[in-house]
Design an enzyme around this catalytic site. Structure first.
Site, PDB file in Angstrom:
ATOM      1  N   LYS A  52       1.227  -1.112  -0.367  1.00  0.00           N
ATOM      2  CA  LYS A  52      -0.173  -0.274  -0.244  1.00  0.00           C
ATOM      3  C   LYS A  52       0.769   1.324  -0.035  1.00  0.00           C
ATOM      4  CE  LYS A  52      -1.583   1.439   3.920  1.00  0.00           C
ATOM      5  NZ  LYS A  52      -1.652   3.456   4.692  1.00  0.00           N
ATOM      6  N   ASN A  53       1.815   1.188   0.268  1.00  0.00           N
ATOM      7  CA  ASN A  53       2.685   2.480   0.814  1.00  0.00           C
ATOM      8  C   ASN A  53       3.616   2.587  -0.120  1.00  0.00           C
ATOM      9  OD1 ASN A  53       1.083   2.970   3.571  1.00  0.00           O
ATOM     10  ND2 ASN A  53       2.214   2.393   5.089  1.00  0.00           N
ATOM     11  N   CYS A  80      -5.347  12.968  13.231  1.00  0.00           N
ATOM     12  CA  CYS A  80      -5.335  11.681  13.398  1.00  0.00           C
ATOM     13  C   CYS A  80      -5.364  10.534  14.089  1.00  0.00           C
ATOM     14  CB  CYS A  80      -5.019  11.326  11.700  1.00  0.00           C
ATOM     15  SG  CYS A  80      -3.654  10.347  12.220  1.00  0.00           S
ATOM     16  N   ARG A 140       1.161  14.674  13.124  1.00  0.00           N
ATOM     17  CA  ARG A 140       1.413  14.217  12.469  1.00  0.00           C
ATOM     18  C   ARG A 140       1.113  15.898  11.277  1.00  0.00           C
ATOM     19  NH1 ARG A 140      -1.071   9.235   9.627  1.00  0.00           N
ATOM     20  NH2 ARG A 140       0.661   9.392   8.508  1.00  0.00           N
ATOM     21  N   ASP A 167       4.771  20.028   8.194  1.00  0.00           N
ATOM     22  CA  ASP A 167       5.899  21.327   8.216  1.00  0.00           C
ATOM     23  C   ASP A 167       7.310  20.609   7.403  1.00  0.00           C
ATOM     24  OD1 ASP A 167       6.149  19.397  10.010  1.00  0.00           O
ATOM     25  OD2 ASP A 167       8.146  20.732  10.980  1.00  0.00           O
ATOM     26  N   ASP A 205       5.071  -0.135  12.166  1.00  0.00           N
ATOM     27  CA  ASP A 205       3.339  -0.065  11.498  1.00  0.00           C
ATOM     28  C   ASP A 205       3.734  -1.324  11.893  1.00  0.00           C
ATOM     29  OD1 ASP A 205       2.437   2.617  10.313  1.00  0.00           O
ATOM     30  OD2 ASP A 205       3.362   1.936   8.076  1.00  0.00           O
ATOM     31  N   ILE A 210       7.943   7.160  16.494  1.00  0.00           N
ATOM     32  CA  ILE A 210       7.725   7.700  15.404  1.00  0.00           C
ATOM     33  C   ILE A 210       6.466   8.647  15.393  1.00  0.00           C
ATOM     34  CG2 ILE A 210       7.654   7.665  13.382  1.00  0.00           C
ATOM     35  CD1 ILE A 210      10.184   6.052  13.919  1.00  0.00           C
ATOM     36  N   ARG A 249      -9.250   0.327   4.487  1.00  0.00           N
ATOM     37  CA  ARG A 249      -7.970   0.441   3.475  1.00  0.00           C
ATOM     38  C   ARG A 249      -6.433  -0.005   3.294  1.00  0.00           C
ATOM     39  NH1 ARG A 249      -7.868   6.497   6.692  1.00  0.00           N
ATOM     40  NH2 ARG A 249      -6.682   6.624   4.628  1.00  0.00           N
TER      41      ARG A 249
HETATM   42  C1  EPZ Z   1       4.218   6.736   6.589  1.00  0.00           C
HETATM   43  O1  EPZ Z   1       3.303   8.335   6.975  1.00  0.00           O
HETATM   44  C2  EPZ Z   1       3.632   5.753   6.057  1.00  0.00           C
HETATM   45  N1  EPZ Z   1       2.356   6.275   5.001  1.00  0.00           N
HETATM   46  C3  EPZ Z   1       2.857   5.431   7.374  1.00  0.00           C
HETATM   47  O2  EPZ Z   1       2.442   4.295   6.988  1.00  0.00           O
HETATM   48  C4  EPZ Z   1       3.552   4.493   9.010  1.00  0.00           C
HETATM   49  O3  EPZ Z   1       3.545   4.414   9.791  1.00  0.00           O
HETATM   50  C5  EPZ Z   1       4.947   5.599   8.367  1.00  0.00           C
HETATM   51  O4  EPZ Z   1       5.558   6.753   7.103  1.00  0.00           O
HETATM   52  C6  EPZ Z   1       5.900   6.359   9.487  1.00  0.00           C
HETATM   53  O5  EPZ Z   1       6.751   4.677   8.842  1.00  0.00           O
HETATM   54  C7  EPZ Z   1       2.640   6.086   3.959  1.00  0.00           C
HETATM   55  O6  EPZ Z   1       3.762   5.463   3.234  1.00  0.00           O
HETATM   56  C8  EPZ Z   1       0.463   5.981   3.691  1.00  0.00           C
HETATM   57  P1  EPZ Z   1       6.322  10.271   8.396  1.00  0.00           P
HETATM   58  P2  EPZ Z   1       3.806   9.014   6.814  1.00  0.00           P
HETATM   59  O7  EPZ Z   1       6.636  11.665   7.875  1.00  0.00           O
HETATM   60  O8  EPZ Z   1       4.723  10.116   5.982  1.00  0.00           O
HETATM   61  C9  EPZ Z   1       6.925  13.985  11.878  1.00  0.00           C
HETATM   62  C10 EPZ Z   1       0.530   3.007   7.826  1.00  0.00           C
HETATM   63  O9  EPZ Z   1      -0.264   2.174   9.034  1.00  0.00           O
HETATM   64  N2  EPZ Z   1       6.660  14.928  10.926  1.00  0.00           N
HETATM   65  O10 EPZ Z   1       7.612   9.212   7.857  1.00  0.00           O
HETATM   66  O11 EPZ Z   1       2.971  10.468   6.860  1.00  0.00           O
HETATM   67  C11 EPZ Z   1       5.731  12.542  12.423  1.00  0.00           C
HETATM   68  O12 EPZ Z   1       4.649  13.324  12.768  1.00  0.00           O
HETATM   69  C12 EPZ Z   1       1.128   4.209   7.830  1.00  0.00           C
HETATM   70  O13 EPZ Z   1       0.486   2.136   6.839  1.00  0.00           O
HETATM   71  C13 EPZ Z   1       6.423  15.837  10.720  1.00  0.00           C
HETATM   72  O14 EPZ Z   1       7.266  16.073  12.254  1.00  0.00           O
HETATM   73  O15 EPZ Z   1       5.234   9.305   8.082  1.00  0.00           O
HETATM   74  C14 EPZ Z   1       6.287  11.419  12.823  1.00  0.00           C
HETATM   75  O16 EPZ Z   1       6.060  11.550  13.457  1.00  0.00           O
HETATM   76  C15 EPZ Z   1       0.183   5.425   8.371  1.00  0.00           C
HETATM   77  N3  EPZ Z   1       6.783  17.427   9.665  1.00  0.00           N
HETATM   78  C16 EPZ Z   1       7.766  11.953  11.811  1.00  0.00           C
HETATM   79  O17 EPZ Z   1       7.855  12.989  11.184  1.00  0.00           O
HETATM   80  C17 EPZ Z   1       6.734  16.513   8.785  1.00  0.00           C
HETATM   81  O18 EPZ Z   1       6.029  17.561   8.062  1.00  0.00           O
HETATM   82  C18 EPZ Z   1       7.277  10.510  10.639  1.00  0.00           C
HETATM   83  O19 EPZ Z   1       6.284  10.562   9.910  1.00  0.00           O
HETATM   84  C19 EPZ Z   1       6.203  15.466   8.830  1.00  0.00           C
HETATM   85  C20 EPZ Z   1       5.938  14.022   8.765  1.00  0.00           C
END
Ligand code: EPZ
Length: 429
Positions: free
Chosen positions: A22-23, A126, A131, A134, A316, A338, A408
Protein backbone atom coordinates in the site's frame (compact mmCIF):
# COMPACT_ATOMS: atom_id res chain seq x y z
CA UNK A 1 -21.02 -1.31 8.70
CA UNK A 2 -19.19 -4.61 8.32
CA UNK A 3 -17.88 -6.51 11.32
CA UNK A 4 -15.41 -9.38 11.56
CA UNK A 5 -16.05 -12.36 13.79
CA UNK A 6 -13.11 -14.42 15.01
CA UNK A 7 -13.16 -17.54 17.13
CA UNK A 8 -9.65 -18.07 18.47
CA UNK A 9 -7.59 -21.15 19.15
CA UNK A 10 -6.72 -22.52 15.69
CA UNK A 11 -3.09 -22.77 14.56
CA UNK A 12 -2.42 -21.45 11.05
CA UNK A 13 -1.19 -23.84 8.34
CA UNK A 14 -0.75 -23.26 4.61
CA UNK A 15 0.28 -20.41 2.35
CA UNK A 16 -0.62 -16.73 2.26
CA UNK A 17 0.09 -14.68 -0.88
CA UNK A 18 1.53 -11.25 -0.07
CA UNK A 19 -0.01 -8.31 -1.91
CA UNK A 20 1.67 -5.23 -3.34
CA UNK A 21 2.65 -2.61 -0.76
CA UNK A 22 0.00 0.00 0.00
CA UNK A 23 2.64 2.51 1.05
CA UNK A 24 4.46 2.17 -2.25
CA UNK A 25 1.33 1.98 -4.43
CA UNK A 26 -0.03 5.29 -3.12
CA UNK A 27 3.04 7.48 -3.88
CA UNK A 28 3.57 5.61 -7.17
CA UNK A 29 0.03 6.52 -8.23
CA UNK A 30 0.73 10.13 -7.23
CA UNK A 31 3.89 10.09 -9.36
CA UNK A 32 1.63 9.79 -12.42
CA UNK A 33 0.94 13.53 -12.01
CA UNK A 34 4.53 14.24 -13.06
CA UNK A 35 4.04 13.27 -16.72
CA UNK A 36 1.57 13.68 -19.55
CA UNK A 37 2.33 10.10 -20.62
CA UNK A 38 0.78 6.94 -19.20
CA UNK A 39 2.23 5.31 -16.11
CA UNK A 40 1.35 1.63 -15.80
CA UNK A 41 1.53 0.06 -12.35
CA UNK A 42 1.34 -3.70 -11.84
CA UNK A 43 0.69 -5.57 -8.59
CA UNK A 44 -1.42 -2.77 -7.13
CA UNK A 45 -3.32 -4.10 -4.10
CA UNK A 46 -7.12 -3.99 -3.99
CA UNK A 47 -7.61 -1.63 -1.07
CA UNK A 48 -10.02 1.11 -0.06
CA UNK A 49 -7.11 3.63 0.04
CA UNK A 50 -6.18 2.80 -3.56
CA UNK A 51 -9.78 3.37 -4.72
CA UNK A 52 -9.97 6.63 -2.79
CA UNK A 53 -6.71 7.87 -4.30
CA UNK A 54 -8.05 7.01 -7.78
CA UNK A 55 -10.95 9.38 -7.08
CA UNK A 56 -8.63 12.07 -5.76
CA UNK A 57 -6.43 11.81 -8.87
CA UNK A 58 -9.54 11.86 -11.11
CA UNK A 59 -10.36 15.20 -9.52
CA UNK A 60 -7.04 16.59 -10.81
CA UNK A 61 -7.82 15.24 -14.28
CA UNK A 62 -5.94 11.94 -14.16
CA UNK A 63 -7.53 9.23 -16.24
CA UNK A 64 -7.31 5.93 -14.35
CA UNK A 65 -7.96 2.65 -16.15
CA UNK A 66 -8.10 -0.56 -14.26
CA UNK A 67 -7.24 -3.96 -15.67
CA UNK A 68 -8.76 -6.41 -13.27
CA UNK A 69 -8.18 -10.14 -13.32
CA UNK A 70 -6.92 -11.76 -16.50
CA UNK A 71 -7.40 -15.38 -17.50
CA UNK A 72 -4.99 -17.49 -15.46
CA UNK A 73 -4.62 -14.91 -12.67
CA UNK A 74 -5.34 -16.08 -9.14
CA UNK A 75 -7.80 -14.22 -6.95
CA UNK A 76 -4.85 -12.59 -5.23
CA UNK A 77 -3.01 -11.33 -8.28
CA UNK A 78 -2.65 -7.57 -7.96
CA UNK A 79 -4.44 -5.27 -10.35
CA UNK A 80 -2.87 -3.21 -13.10
CA UNK A 81 -3.54 0.53 -13.18
CA UNK A 82 -3.00 2.76 -16.20
CA UNK A 83 -2.74 6.35 -15.03
CA UNK A 84 -2.69 9.16 -17.54
CA UNK A 85 -2.33 12.77 -16.45
CA UNK A 86 -2.23 14.18 -20.00
CA UNK A 87 -4.20 17.22 -18.94
CA UNK A 88 -4.32 18.41 -15.33
CA UNK A 89 -7.61 20.23 -14.94
CA UNK A 90 -7.39 21.24 -11.29
CA UNK A 91 -4.39 21.91 -9.05
CA UNK A 92 -6.52 22.09 -5.92
CA UNK A 93 -6.88 19.12 -3.55
CA UNK A 94 -9.90 19.91 -1.38
CA UNK A 95 -10.32 19.29 2.34
CA UNK A 96 -13.13 16.75 1.82
CA UNK A 97 -10.70 14.44 0.02
CA UNK A 98 -7.36 15.14 1.76
CA UNK A 99 -8.93 14.75 5.21
CA UNK A 100 -10.02 11.22 4.26
CA UNK A 101 -6.52 10.08 3.38
CA UNK A 102 -3.43 11.90 4.59
CA UNK A 103 -1.14 10.60 1.85
CA UNK A 104 -3.17 12.56 -0.70
CA UNK A 105 -1.39 15.68 0.64
CA UNK A 106 1.62 14.35 -1.29
CA UNK A 107 0.09 15.52 -4.61
CA UNK A 108 1.55 18.91 -3.68
CA UNK A 109 5.08 17.99 -4.89
CA UNK A 110 4.26 16.82 -8.42
CA UNK A 111 1.59 19.49 -8.94
CA UNK A 112 3.84 22.43 -8.10
CA UNK A 113 6.77 20.89 -9.98
CA UNK A 114 4.81 20.34 -13.19
CA UNK A 115 2.12 23.03 -13.08
CA UNK A 116 3.88 25.76 -11.11
CA UNK A 117 1.15 25.84 -8.49
CA UNK A 118 -0.79 23.67 -6.08
CA UNK A 119 -3.40 24.35 -3.45
CA UNK A 120 -3.70 21.43 -1.09
CA UNK A 121 -5.71 21.20 2.10
CA UNK A 122 -3.84 20.67 5.37
CA UNK A 123 -4.74 17.09 6.33
CA UNK A 124 -5.39 17.72 10.04
CA UNK A 125 -4.64 15.28 12.85
CA UNK A 126 -5.54 11.62 12.87
CA UNK A 127 -5.88 8.70 15.24
CA UNK A 128 -2.11 8.17 15.47
CA UNK A 129 -1.10 11.73 16.28
CA UNK A 130 -0.89 15.33 15.07
CA UNK A 131 1.17 14.47 12.01
CA UNK A 132 2.29 17.90 10.75
CA UNK A 133 3.41 18.63 7.16
CA UNK A 134 6.03 21.28 7.96
CA UNK A 135 8.86 19.17 6.55
CA UNK A 136 7.10 18.80 3.18
CA UNK A 137 6.71 22.58 3.10
CA UNK A 138 10.33 23.13 4.06
CA UNK A 139 11.49 20.78 1.30
CA UNK A 140 9.46 22.65 -1.33
CA UNK A 141 10.73 26.02 -0.06
CA UNK A 142 14.31 24.76 -0.39
CA UNK A 143 13.49 24.06 -4.04
CA UNK A 144 12.34 27.65 -4.51
CA UNK A 145 8.57 27.31 -4.04
CA UNK A 146 6.74 30.20 -2.39
CA UNK A 147 4.42 28.90 0.27
CA UNK A 148 1.38 30.52 1.79
CA UNK A 149 -0.95 28.91 4.30
CA UNK A 150 -4.44 30.31 4.06
CA UNK A 151 -7.81 29.13 5.35
CA UNK A 152 -6.60 25.58 5.97
CA UNK A 153 -4.84 25.28 2.60
CA UNK A 154 -1.17 25.18 1.68
CA UNK A 155 -0.63 27.14 -1.51
CA UNK A 156 2.67 26.42 -3.26
CA UNK A 157 3.82 28.52 -6.23
CA UNK A 158 6.80 28.27 -8.54
CA UNK A 159 5.79 30.21 -11.65
CA UNK A 160 9.20 29.76 -13.29
CA UNK A 161 9.65 26.20 -12.11
CA UNK A 162 11.48 24.74 -9.13
CA UNK A 163 15.27 24.96 -8.69
CA UNK A 164 17.48 22.23 -7.31
CA UNK A 165 18.64 22.80 -3.72
CA UNK A 166 19.83 21.31 -0.44
CA UNK A 167 17.21 19.59 1.68
CA UNK A 168 18.44 18.41 5.09
CA UNK A 169 15.57 16.86 7.00
CA UNK A 170 15.87 17.42 10.77
CA UNK A 171 13.87 14.22 11.27
CA UNK A 172 13.37 11.17 9.05
CA UNK A 173 10.12 11.52 7.14
CA UNK A 174 8.85 9.04 4.56
CA UNK A 175 6.25 11.36 3.06
CA UNK A 176 8.63 14.34 3.13
CA UNK A 177 11.19 12.30 1.22
CA UNK A 178 8.57 11.33 -1.40
CA UNK A 179 7.64 15.01 -1.82
CA UNK A 180 11.28 16.05 -2.15
CA UNK A 181 12.05 13.29 -4.66
CA UNK A 182 9.08 13.97 -6.90
CA UNK A 183 9.49 17.75 -6.84
CA UNK A 184 13.27 17.62 -7.38
CA UNK A 185 12.88 15.29 -10.35
CA UNK A 186 11.42 18.15 -12.41
CA UNK A 187 13.47 20.99 -10.85
CA UNK A 188 16.25 22.80 -12.72
CA UNK A 189 19.60 21.65 -11.39
CA UNK A 190 20.74 19.22 -8.72
CA UNK A 191 19.08 18.51 -5.37
CA UNK A 192 20.75 16.77 -2.46
CA UNK A 193 18.44 15.25 0.16
CA UNK A 194 20.19 14.57 3.49
CA UNK A 195 18.72 12.38 6.25
CA UNK A 196 16.34 10.93 3.66
CA UNK A 197 14.01 8.09 4.67
CA UNK A 198 15.57 4.72 3.75
CA UNK A 199 12.27 2.82 3.65
CA UNK A 200 12.03 0.32 0.76
CA UNK A 201 8.94 2.16 -0.50
CA UNK A 202 11.08 5.28 -1.08
CA UNK A 203 13.55 3.21 -3.11
CA UNK A 204 10.65 1.67 -5.07
CA UNK A 205 9.28 5.11 -5.96
CA UNK A 206 12.76 6.32 -6.96
CA UNK A 207 13.16 3.22 -9.11
CA UNK A 208 9.90 4.00 -10.91
CA UNK A 209 10.83 7.69 -11.32
CA UNK A 210 14.13 6.62 -12.89
CA UNK A 211 12.19 4.43 -15.34
CA UNK A 212 10.20 7.59 -16.16
CA UNK A 213 13.45 9.37 -17.01
CA UNK A 214 14.41 10.91 -13.66
CA UNK A 215 18.05 10.93 -12.56
CA UNK A 216 18.06 9.78 -8.95
CA UNK A 217 20.93 8.10 -7.15
CA UNK A 218 21.26 6.95 -3.57
CA UNK A 219 17.59 6.10 -2.89
CA UNK A 220 17.50 3.57 -0.06
CA UNK A 221 20.37 5.42 1.68
CA UNK A 222 20.12 8.56 3.78
CA UNK A 223 21.66 10.74 1.06
CA UNK A 224 19.80 11.00 -2.22
CA UNK A 225 20.96 13.06 -5.18
CA UNK A 226 18.47 14.13 -7.84
CA UNK A 227 19.52 15.78 -11.08
CA UNK A 228 16.43 17.52 -12.38
CA UNK A 229 15.17 16.88 -15.90
CA UNK A 230 12.79 19.07 -17.97
CA UNK A 231 10.17 16.39 -18.32
CA UNK A 232 9.35 12.80 -17.44
CA UNK A 233 7.76 10.15 -19.61
CA UNK A 234 5.56 7.11 -19.10
CA UNK A 235 6.85 3.81 -17.71
CA UNK A 236 5.73 0.43 -16.43
CA UNK A 237 6.52 -0.59 -12.87
CA UNK A 238 5.63 -3.43 -10.50
CA UNK A 239 4.80 -2.46 -6.90
CA UNK A 240 7.07 -4.22 -4.39
CA UNK A 241 5.56 -6.69 -1.88
CA UNK A 242 4.01 -5.31 1.29
CA UNK A 243 6.50 -5.75 4.16
CA UNK A 244 3.92 -4.69 6.75
CA UNK A 245 1.40 -7.25 5.53
CA UNK A 246 4.21 -9.83 5.54
CA UNK A 247 5.20 -8.92 9.10
CA UNK A 248 1.58 -8.93 10.25
CA UNK A 249 0.98 -12.49 9.05
CA UNK A 250 4.34 -13.58 10.46
CA UNK A 251 3.24 -12.25 13.85
CA UNK A 252 -0.12 -13.99 13.47
CA UNK A 253 1.66 -17.33 12.98
CA UNK A 254 3.95 -16.66 15.95
CA UNK A 255 0.79 -15.98 17.95
CA UNK A 256 -1.27 -19.04 16.98
CA UNK A 257 1.47 -21.56 16.25
CA UNK A 258 1.48 -23.51 13.00
CA UNK A 259 3.48 -23.25 9.80
CA UNK A 260 2.78 -20.82 6.96
CA UNK A 261 4.56 -19.80 3.76
CA UNK A 262 4.27 -16.06 3.12
CA UNK A 263 4.38 -16.26 -0.66
CA UNK A 264 6.36 -13.50 -2.34
CA UNK A 265 7.47 -12.01 1.01
CA UNK A 266 11.03 -10.65 0.89
CA UNK A 267 13.03 -11.02 4.13
CA UNK A 268 15.37 -8.10 3.41
CA UNK A 269 12.36 -5.75 3.55
CA UNK A 270 11.70 -6.57 7.22
CA UNK A 271 14.84 -8.19 8.60
CA UNK A 272 14.71 -6.41 11.98
CA UNK A 273 11.13 -7.50 12.58
CA UNK A 274 11.94 -11.08 11.56
CA UNK A 275 14.93 -11.10 13.96
CA UNK A 276 12.68 -9.90 16.77
CA UNK A 277 10.13 -12.60 15.96
CA UNK A 278 12.88 -15.22 15.99
CA UNK A 279 13.89 -14.01 19.47
CA UNK A 280 10.25 -14.38 20.49
CA UNK A 281 10.38 -18.03 19.43
CA UNK A 282 9.26 -18.15 15.80
CA UNK A 283 11.20 -20.19 13.28
CA UNK A 284 11.85 -18.12 10.19
CA UNK A 285 13.29 -19.41 6.94
CA UNK A 286 13.80 -17.65 3.62
CA UNK A 287 12.79 -19.85 0.67
CA UNK A 288 12.68 -19.24 -3.08
CA UNK A 289 8.93 -18.81 -2.83
CA UNK A 290 8.90 -16.40 0.11
CA UNK A 291 9.28 -16.56 3.89
CA UNK A 292 8.29 -19.58 5.93
CA UNK A 293 7.21 -18.85 9.50
CA UNK A 294 6.50 -21.56 12.05
CA UNK A 295 6.08 -21.93 15.76
CA UNK A 296 5.70 -25.36 17.21
CA UNK A 297 5.31 -26.25 20.84
CA UNK A 298 7.50 -23.87 22.81
CA UNK A 299 5.85 -20.72 24.13
CA UNK A 300 6.43 -17.10 23.21
CA UNK A 301 9.42 -15.32 24.77
CA UNK A 302 9.15 -11.67 25.86
CA UNK A 303 11.25 -9.26 23.75
CA UNK A 304 11.75 -5.50 24.25
CA UNK A 305 11.56 -3.40 21.09
CA UNK A 306 11.62 0.27 20.10
CA UNK A 307 10.24 1.43 16.79
CA UNK A 308 12.62 3.32 14.49
CA UNK A 309 12.83 4.43 10.86
CA UNK A 310 13.97 1.74 8.39
CA UNK A 311 15.96 -0.48 8.86
CA UNK A 312 14.65 -0.40 12.46
CA UNK A 313 11.54 -2.07 13.80
CA UNK A 314 8.62 -0.48 11.90
CA UNK A 315 6.01 1.57 13.73
CA UNK A 316 3.45 -0.05 11.41
CA UNK A 317 4.09 -3.42 13.16
CA UNK A 318 4.13 -2.06 16.71
CA UNK A 319 0.46 -2.75 17.53
CA UNK A 320 0.61 -6.27 16.08
CA UNK A 321 3.75 -7.10 18.05
CA UNK A 322 2.11 -5.81 21.21
CA UNK A 323 -0.76 -8.24 20.67
CA UNK A 324 1.81 -11.06 20.46
CA UNK A 325 3.59 -9.92 23.64
CA UNK A 326 0.34 -10.22 25.63
CA UNK A 327 0.85 -13.99 25.30
CA UNK A 328 4.62 -13.97 26.05
CA UNK A 329 5.96 -15.76 29.12
CA UNK A 330 7.07 -12.64 30.97
CA UNK A 331 7.18 -8.85 30.82
CA UNK A 332 8.13 -6.92 27.68
CA UNK A 333 8.47 -3.24 26.85
CA UNK A 334 7.55 -1.61 23.57
CA UNK A 335 8.65 1.97 22.89
CA UNK A 336 7.04 3.99 20.12
CA UNK A 337 9.44 6.65 18.86
CA UNK A 338 7.80 7.68 15.57
CA UNK A 339 4.26 8.77 16.43
CA UNK A 340 3.29 10.26 19.79
CA UNK A 341 -0.15 8.76 20.10
CA UNK A 342 0.03 5.36 18.50
CA UNK A 343 -1.31 3.36 21.43
CA UNK A 344 -5.03 3.43 20.65
CA UNK A 345 -5.03 -0.38 20.57
CA UNK A 346 -3.99 -0.66 24.23
CA UNK A 347 -7.47 -0.09 25.65
CA UNK A 348 -9.05 -2.47 23.15
CA UNK A 349 -6.44 -5.19 23.83
CA UNK A 350 -7.26 -4.74 27.53
CA UNK A 351 -10.89 -5.61 26.71
CA UNK A 352 -9.62 -9.01 25.57
CA UNK A 353 -7.72 -9.50 28.84
CA UNK A 354 -4.29 -7.95 28.11
CA UNK A 355 -2.38 -6.27 30.96
CA UNK A 356 -0.56 -3.23 29.58
CA UNK A 357 0.74 -0.14 31.41
CA UNK A 358 1.46 3.02 29.45
CA UNK A 359 4.12 5.45 30.54
CA UNK A 360 4.79 8.15 27.96
CA UNK A 361 6.10 6.50 24.84
CA UNK A 362 6.64 3.10 26.48
CA UNK A 363 4.12 0.31 26.99
CA UNK A 364 4.89 -2.44 29.50
CA UNK A 365 3.11 -5.67 28.71
CA UNK A 366 2.73 -8.27 31.39
CA UNK A 367 2.41 -11.72 29.91
CA UNK A 368 1.11 -14.24 29.55
CA UNK A 369 -2.50 -13.11 29.67
CA UNK A 370 -5.39 -15.44 29.13
CA UNK A 371 -7.23 -13.70 26.31
CA UNK A 372 -10.99 -14.07 26.01
CA UNK A 373 -13.19 -12.95 23.11
CA UNK A 374 -15.08 -9.66 23.40
CA UNK A 375 -16.53 -6.95 21.16
CA UNK A 376 -13.76 -4.48 20.21
CA UNK A 377 -13.49 -1.37 18.08
CA UNK A 378 -10.97 -0.75 15.30
CA UNK A 379 -9.43 2.73 15.60
CA UNK A 380 -6.84 2.79 12.82
CA UNK A 381 -5.45 0.36 10.31
CA UNK A 382 -2.63 -1.28 12.26
CA UNK A 383 -4.47 -1.08 15.59
CA UNK A 384 -7.38 -3.00 14.04
CA UNK A 385 -5.22 -5.81 12.79
CA UNK A 386 -3.59 -6.11 16.21
CA UNK A 387 -7.05 -6.88 17.56
CA UNK A 388 -7.48 -9.58 14.92
CA UNK A 389 -4.15 -11.13 15.97
CA UNK A 390 -5.13 -11.09 19.65
CA UNK A 391 -8.52 -12.56 18.77
CA UNK A 392 -6.86 -15.46 16.92
CA UNK A 393 -5.41 -16.57 20.29
CA UNK A 394 -8.42 -15.67 22.44
CA UNK A 395 -10.92 -18.16 23.84
CA UNK A 396 -14.37 -17.70 22.35
CA UNK A 397 -15.65 -15.13 19.87
CA UNK A 398 -14.31 -11.64 19.25
CA UNK A 399 -16.30 -9.22 17.14
CA UNK A 400 -14.20 -6.46 15.56
CA UNK A 401 -16.29 -3.41 14.70
CA UNK A 402 -15.46 -0.59 12.24
CA UNK A 403 -13.52 -2.89 9.95
CA UNK A 404 -13.39 -0.24 7.23
CA UNK A 405 -10.08 0.68 8.86
CA UNK A 406 -8.80 -2.81 7.98
CA UNK A 407 -10.04 -2.54 4.42
CA UNK A 408 -7.92 0.57 3.94
CA UNK A 409 -4.72 -1.48 4.08
CA UNK A 410 -5.27 -5.26 4.09
CA UNK A 411 -6.45 -7.08 1.00
CA UNK A 412 -8.86 -9.93 1.75
CA UNK A 413 -7.52 -10.33 5.28
CA UNK A 414 -10.25 -12.72 6.37
CA UNK A 415 -9.94 -14.86 3.22
CA UNK A 416 -6.17 -15.16 3.60
CA UNK A 417 -6.44 -16.17 7.26
CA UNK A 418 -9.39 -18.53 6.87
CA UNK A 419 -7.57 -20.34 4.03
CA UNK A 420 -4.96 -21.22 6.67
CA UNK A 421 -7.48 -22.57 9.14
CA UNK A 422 -8.50 -19.51 11.16
CA UNK A 423 -12.15 -19.24 12.14
CA UNK A 424 -12.77 -15.77 10.81
CA UNK A 425 -15.62 -14.33 8.82
CA UNK A 426 -17.02 -11.00 7.73
CA UNK A 427 -20.55 -10.04 8.62
CA UNK A 428 -21.84 -7.45 6.16
CA UNK A 429 -24.12 -4.57 6.99
C1 EPZ B 1 4.35 6.94 6.27
O1 EPZ B 1 3.62 8.02 6.83
C2 EPZ B 1 3.40 5.78 6.15
N1 EPZ B 1 2.28 6.15 5.28
C3 EPZ B 1 2.89 5.40 7.53
O2 EPZ B 1 2.08 4.25 7.37
C4 EPZ B 1 4.08 5.04 8.42
O3 EPZ B 1 3.62 4.77 9.71
C5 EPZ B 1 5.06 6.21 8.45
O4 EPZ B 1 5.45 6.57 7.11
C6 EPZ B 1 6.33 5.90 9.24
O5 EPZ B 1 6.96 4.78 8.70
C7 EPZ B 1 2.37 5.97 3.96
O6 EPZ B 1 3.40 5.60 3.44
C8 EPZ B 1 1.17 6.24 3.15
P1 EPZ B 1 6.49 10.25 8.29
P2 EPZ B 1 4.20 9.48 6.81
O7 EPZ B 1 6.46 11.53 7.53
O8 EPZ B 1 5.03 9.66 5.61
C9 EPZ B 1 6.81 13.60 11.68
C10 EPZ B 1 0.13 2.91 7.81
O9 EPZ B 1 -0.48 2.41 8.78
N2 EPZ B 1 6.63 14.59 10.60
O10 EPZ B 1 7.63 9.33 8.06
O11 EPZ B 1 3.08 10.41 7.02
C11 EPZ B 1 5.58 12.76 11.90
O12 EPZ B 1 4.63 13.43 12.71
C12 EPZ B 1 0.79 4.24 7.94
O13 EPZ B 1 0.24 2.37 6.70
C13 EPZ B 1 6.77 15.92 10.91
O14 EPZ B 1 7.04 16.33 12.05
O15 EPZ B 1 5.13 9.47 8.10
C14 EPZ B 1 6.16 11.53 12.54
O16 EPZ B 1 6.39 11.77 13.89
C15 EPZ B 1 0.27 5.19 8.92
N3 EPZ B 1 6.60 16.85 9.91
C16 EPZ B 1 7.50 11.39 11.81
O17 EPZ B 1 7.79 12.68 11.27
C17 EPZ B 1 6.31 16.48 8.62
O18 EPZ B 1 6.18 17.36 7.76
C18 EPZ B 1 7.53 10.36 10.69
O19 EPZ B 1 6.43 10.59 9.84
C19 EPZ B 1 6.18 15.10 8.33
C20 EPZ B 1 6.35 14.19 9.34
Amino acid sequence: MDRISIVGGQPLHGAIPISGAKNAALPLMIASLLTRDTLILDNVPRLADVSLLQRILNNHGVDVMLNGKRPGDTAYQGQTLHLSAAGIVDTKAPYELVSRMRASFWVIGPLVARMGEAKVSLPGGCAIGTRPVDLHIQALQNLGAEIEVDAGYVIARARNGLRGGEIAFPKVTVGGTHTALMAASLAQGTTVIENAAREPEVADVADCLNKMGAKITGAGTSRIVVEGVPQLSGARHTVLPDRIETGTFAIAVAMTGGDVLLEGGRPELLQTALDVLAQAGAEIAATNAGIRVARNGAGIAPVDVATAPFPGFPTDLQAQFMALMTRANGTSRITETIFENRFMHVQELARLGARIQLDGETATIEGPSRLTGAPVMATDLRASVSLVIAALAAEGETMVHRVYHLDRGFERLEDKLSACGAQISRISG
